[in-house]
Design a protein around this motif. Structure first.
Motif, short mmCIF file in Angstrom:
data_model
loop_
_atom_site.label_atom_id
_atom_site.label_comp_id
_atom_site.label_asym_id
_atom_site.label_seq_id
_atom_site.Cartn_x
_atom_site.Cartn_y
_atom_site.Cartn_z
N LEU A 182 0.84 -1.20 0.00
CA LEU A 182 0.00 0.00 0.00
C LEU A 182 0.88 1.25 0.00
O LEU A 182 0.56 2.25 -0.65
CB LEU A 182 -0.92 0.00 1.22
N MET B 241 -7.86 0.17 -7.90
CA MET B 241 -8.83 0.60 -6.89
C MET B 241 -10.25 0.67 -7.44
O MET B 241 -11.22 0.48 -6.70
CB MET B 241 -8.41 1.95 -6.31
N PRO C 291 -12.57 -4.33 -4.40
CA PRO C 291 -12.18 -3.90 -3.07
C PRO C 291 -10.77 -4.40 -2.75
O PRO C 291 -10.32 -5.42 -3.29
CB PRO C 291 -13.21 -4.59 -2.16
N VAL C 292 -10.08 -3.69 -1.87
CA VAL C 292 -8.69 -4.00 -1.53
C VAL C 292 -8.58 -4.23 -0.03
O VAL C 292 -8.99 -3.38 0.77
CB VAL C 292 -7.75 -2.87 -1.97
N ARG D 21 -12.39 4.17 2.66
CA ARG D 21 -11.87 3.24 3.67
C ARG D 21 -12.98 2.68 4.54
O ARG D 21 -13.84 3.41 5.04
CB ARG D 21 -10.82 3.93 4.54
N TRP E 68 -11.60 -0.06 0.56
CA TRP E 68 -10.44 -0.75 1.11
C TRP E 68 -10.51 -0.77 2.62
O TRP E 68 -11.22 0.03 3.24
CB TRP E 68 -9.13 -0.13 0.63
#
Length: 204
Positions: A121, A134, A138-139, A164, A181
């Motif tokens: 990241l 992105m 989703p991360v 987030r 994320w």
């Protein structure tokens, strides 16, 4: 075998929540297995696929042969929910955004989550078409030794601060629409492939 499975080597039913952990795995180690177990549990995933890459565009020197790295990876993790895959070599892709595009096209209805360590990241903004990553899936970010704070203040973290997800809601990540994320503070295993190579524990 379905055409989609033939092109990627993966059999992924619709609706499956699948984490994708990419890397050179040069070599795979207990740290990879640890973050995989944490991701399965905390993100509510059905499966995790280790995408063993043909090579890392950000690294000057090539890794060990793909077959050797895949064999070593299989020796590290013994879990029916984890698949060791050469999908990138099969697809002929080199960059993550490109790989994600083809996986999503060939496996419609699968809820993919891209998994990465906090160290990745921190440098995500250097990746080819990182906004495209992105925008697609989703991360899930998992803490790594020494990278916890710098990752959370990285360029990517700042740009996508609005997307987030709270750690307490991590299990919802596979159901979120991108961009989304989540950063997980998990117990850490202080191992790295580069340290193993430097110590002579892996011969290319």
């Amino acid at each position: 075998m379905a055409d989609t499975e033939h092109s990627t080597g993966l059999s992924l039913p619709r609706g499956t929540r699948v984490g994708l952990l990419g890397g050179s795995f040069d070599p795979a180690h207990a740290g990879h297995a640890h973050v995989t177990r944490e991701a399965l549990k905390r993100f509510g995933l059905d499966r995790v696929v280790w995408l063993v890459s043909p090579g890392n565009p950000l690294k000057a020197h090539g890794p060990a042969p793909l077959a050797e790295r895949m064999a070593a990876a299989r020796a590290v993790v013994d879990d029916p929910r984890v698949t060791i895959s050469d999908a990138e070599a099969r697809l002929g892709t080199r960059y993550t955004a490109e790989t994600l595009f083809h996986l999503r096209a060939r496996h419609p209805g699968v809820r993919f989550v891209w998994l990465m360590g906090a160290d990745n990241l921190r440098q995500l903004h250097r990746w080819d078409n990182w906004h495209g990553i992105m925008a697609q899936v989703p991360v899930g970010v998992l803490a790594r030794p020494g990278g916890r704070m710098s990752a959370q203040t990285s360029k990517a973290a700042r740009v996508y601060a609005h997307a987030r997800l709270r750690q307490e809601a991590a299990h919802l990540l596979p159901l979120m629409e991108a961009p989304a994320w989540c950063f997980l503070n998990v117990p850490m295993v202080d191992l790295s492939s580069s340290a193993i190579r430097a110590g002579g524990g892996w011969k290319r």
